[in-house]
Scaffold this active site. Structure first.
Site, PDB file in Angstrom:
ATOM      1  N   GLY A 112       0.807  -1.225   0.000  1.00 49.49           N
ATOM      2  CA  GLY A 112       0.000   0.000   0.000  1.00 49.49           C
ATOM      3  C   GLY A 112       0.839   1.274   0.000  1.00 49.49           C
ATOM      4  N   GLU A 115       1.658   1.799  -3.510  1.00 53.37           N
ATOM      5  CA  GLU A 115       0.394   2.178  -4.170  1.00 53.37           C
ATOM      6  C   GLU A 115       0.064   3.651  -3.883  1.00 53.37           C
ATOM      7  OE1 GLU A 115      -1.396  -1.332  -2.353  1.00 53.37           O
ATOM      8  OE2 GLU A 115      -2.125  -1.905  -4.329  1.00 53.37           O
TER       9      GLU A 115
HETATM   10  N1  CAA Z   1       1.809  -3.683   8.752  1.00 49.56           N
HETATM   11  C1  CAA Z   1       1.923  -3.699  10.096  1.00 49.56           C
HETATM   12  N2  CAA Z   1       3.082  -3.613  10.753  1.00 49.56           N
HETATM   13  C2  CAA Z   1       4.204  -3.509  10.021  1.00 49.56           C
HETATM   14  C3  CAA Z   1       4.181  -3.491   8.626  1.00 49.56           C
HETATM   15  C4  CAA Z   1       2.914  -3.573   7.979  1.00 49.56           C
HETATM   16  N3  CAA Z   1       2.772  -3.508   6.642  1.00 49.56           N
HETATM   17  N4  CAA Z   1       5.444  -3.385   8.165  1.00 49.56           N
HETATM   18  C5  CAA Z   1       6.227  -3.349   9.254  1.00 49.56           C
HETATM   19  N5  CAA Z   1       5.478  -3.418  10.374  1.00 49.56           N
HETATM   20  C6  CAA Z   1       5.940  -3.421  11.760  1.00 49.56           C
HETATM   21  C7  CAA Z   1       6.557  -4.739  12.137  1.00 49.56           C
HETATM   22  O1  CAA Z   1       5.560  -5.678  12.492  1.00 49.56           O
HETATM   23  C8  CAA Z   1       7.437  -4.343  13.302  1.00 49.56           C
HETATM   24  O2  CAA Z   1       6.632  -4.186  14.428  1.00 49.56           O
HETATM   25  P1  CAA Z   1       7.168  -4.729  15.863  1.00 49.56           P
HETATM   26  O3  CAA Z   1       8.388  -3.874  16.147  1.00 49.56           O
HETATM   27  O4  CAA Z   1       6.015  -4.420  16.788  1.00 49.56           O
HETATM   28  O5  CAA Z   1       7.504  -6.161  15.702  1.00 49.56           O
HETATM   29  C9  CAA Z   1       7.921  -2.956  12.904  1.00 49.56           C
HETATM   30  O6  CAA Z   1       7.002  -2.487  11.897  1.00 49.56           O
HETATM   31  C10 CAA Z   1       9.309  -2.951  12.273  1.00 49.56           C
HETATM   32  O7  CAA Z   1       9.309  -3.885  11.215  1.00 49.56           O
HETATM   33  P2  CAA Z   1      10.388  -5.072  11.092  1.00 49.56           P
HETATM   34  O8  CAA Z   1      10.865  -5.482  12.429  1.00 49.56           O
HETATM   35  O9  CAA Z   1       9.800  -6.122  10.208  1.00 49.56           O
HETATM   36  O10 CAA Z   1      11.548  -4.272  10.338  1.00 49.56           O
HETATM   37  P3  CAA Z   1      12.656  -4.898   9.365  1.00 49.56           P
HETATM   38  O11 CAA Z   1      13.638  -3.807   9.130  1.00 49.56           O
HETATM   39  O12 CAA Z   1      13.141  -6.194   9.845  1.00 49.56           O
HETATM   40  O13 CAA Z   1      11.860  -5.161   7.979  1.00 49.56           O
HETATM   41  C11 CAA Z   1      10.309  -4.638   6.208  1.00 49.56           C
HETATM   42  C12 CAA Z   1      11.323  -4.096   7.267  1.00 49.56           C
HETATM   43  C13 CAA Z   1      11.084  -5.427   5.132  1.00 49.56           C
HETATM   44  C14 CAA Z   1       9.635  -3.437   5.586  1.00 49.56           C
HETATM   45  C15 CAA Z   1       9.307  -5.572   6.911  1.00 49.56           C
HETATM   46  O14 CAA Z   1       8.761  -4.869   8.023  1.00 49.56           O
HETATM   47  C16 CAA Z   1       8.178  -6.008   6.048  1.00 49.56           C
HETATM   48  O15 CAA Z   1       8.333  -6.894   5.207  1.00 49.56           O
HETATM   49  N6  CAA Z   1       6.958  -5.397   6.229  1.00 49.56           N
HETATM   50  C17 CAA Z   1       5.758  -5.782   5.543  1.00 49.56           C
HETATM   51  C18 CAA Z   1       5.783  -5.347   4.087  1.00 49.56           C
HETATM   52  C19 CAA Z   1       4.531  -5.831   3.379  1.00 49.56           C
HETATM   53  O16 CAA Z   1       4.280  -7.012   3.248  1.00 49.56           O
HETATM   54  N7  CAA Z   1       3.722  -4.868   2.870  1.00 49.56           N
HETATM   55  C20 CAA Z   1       2.498  -5.167   2.177  1.00 49.56           C
HETATM   56  C21 CAA Z   1       1.337  -5.104   3.160  1.00 49.56           C
HETATM   57  S1  CAA Z   1      -0.162  -5.728   2.479  1.00 49.56           S
HETATM   58  C22 CAA Z   1      -0.775  -4.465   1.537  1.00 49.56           C
HETATM   59  O17 CAA Z   1      -0.212  -3.392   1.439  1.00 49.56           O
HETATM   60  C23 CAA Z   1      -2.075  -4.786   0.881  1.00 49.56           C
HETATM   61  C24 CAA Z   1      -2.619  -3.763  -0.024  1.00 49.56           C
HETATM   62  O18 CAA Z   1      -2.120  -3.548  -1.144  1.00 49.56           O
HETATM   63  C25 CAA Z   1      -3.826  -3.031   0.334  1.00 49.56           C
END
Ligand code: CAA
Length: 260
Positions: A112, A115
């Site tokens: 998102g 997006e």
């Molecule tokens: N939603 C909720 N929480 C999120 C998040 C998300 N999209 N991305 C990161 N966070 C949170 C993590 O859960 C973490 O929280 P805690 O400290 O409470 O555990 C905090 O942010 C820090 O994240 P990481 O510890 O994972 O940080 P990192 O440096 O190890 O990794 C990252 C960074 C690669 C961005 C990883 O956080 C990640 O892969 N995030 C998710 C990315 C993702 O899949 N995005 C797509 C979401 S679905 C979507 O967007 C659908 C749509 O089109 C409508």
């Protein structure tokens, strides 16, 4: 005024909006979506001199890391559909906003977050920015227009590659793909973005607005963009700004546009 959006007036003409949930890497929950909706539908009107909006993310690490995944477990099919439609409504209002909206991407722009950035008119990126649509790794697909807008910006082959692999691309790749318009250091990102905005807003406000509308019309199956362009060209020709711009050129002076 907002819980998750910080609004800062750079000068009366440029507003910097920061999405402010750094602990969740600025993930878009429903509150953020509602606040974006409120700003682009209504609240911008209180900034009377506004000519452009810059959207960025708080902290050093992320622009926006996607929709907030923590809310997904509570969704059923109907509420998931509504979540997608609510996001699309906001992103469409950004794409169709009458003023230029620039995403200043200061880290991860995923799901998102990408997006959102793609709904903006232009994108600038810091050299630590990372771009991707990783939804397939969650067993999902992009739900905030990612499948549609990524094709428009990078072409079908690159868009499918990014989505099917979930591969993240870096700032330089994003520029070579045409996804980012400018790449710079993270220290200078906002400064460079403001400079870009100032170059844009030197032009006539009506001409800026109509350029956005004409370009968007190309992607709207219900619009005849070609015809619309000719009509607006003619309208601007007889507008005060159209007259002033040509006259200023002939008189070898800077144009004084008034937005009429
Ligand atoms: N939603 C909720 N929480 C999120 C998040 C998300 N999209 N991305 C990161 N966070 C949170 C993590 O859960 C973490 O929280 P805690 O400290 O409470 O555990 C905090 O942010 C820090 O994240 P990481 O510890 O994972 O940080 P990192 O440096 O190890 O990794 C990252 C960074 C690669 C961005 C990883 O956080 C990640 O892969 N995030 C998710 C990315 C993702 O899949 N995005 C797509 C979401 S679905 C979507 O967007 C659908 C749509 O089109 C409508």
């Amino acid at each position: 005024m907002y819980k998750h959006l910080t609004l800062e007036i750079e000068d009366p003409q440029v507003l910097i909006m920061t999405i402010n949930r750094p602990k969740a890497l600025n993930a878009l929950n429903t509150e953020v979506i509602d606040e974006l909706d409120d700003f682009f539908a209504r609240s911008y009107k209180q900034y009377e001199s506004l000519r452009a909006v810059i959207i960025t993310g708080s902290g050093e690490k992320a622009f926006v890391a996607g929709a907030d995944i923590s809310g997904f477990k509570n969704l059923n099919e109907a509420t998931a559909l509504q979540l997608s439609l609510d996001g699309k409504k906001v992103f469409d209002s950004i794409e169709n906003f009458h003023l230029p909206v620039i995403a200043a991407i200061n880290g991860y722009a995923l799901g998102g977050g990408l997006e959102l950035a793609m709904s903006c008119h232009l994108r600038t990126a810091s050299d630590n920015a990372r771009f991707g649509l990783p939804e397939l790794s969650l067993g999902l697909i992009p739900g905030y227009t990612g499948t549609q807008r990524l094709i428009q910006l990078v072409g079908k082959g690159r868009a499918l590659h990014m989505m099917l692999t979930g591969k993240m691309i870096n700032a330089d790749e994003s520029q070579s793909f045409g996804l980012s318009n400018l790449v710079c250091s993270k220290e200078t990102l906002l400064e460079e973005t403001v400079l870009l905005v100032k170059k844009i807003i030197k032009n006539g406000p009506l001409a800026i607005e109509e350029t956005i509308k004409c370009v968007n019309a190309f992607f709207d199956a219900d619009s005849d963009g070609d015809q619309y362009e000719s009509e607006q060209f003619a309208r601007l020709m007889v507008s005060a700004d159209g007259r002033e711009g040509s006259l200023a050129f002939l008189e070898k002076r800077k144009a004084n546009f008034i937005g009429k």
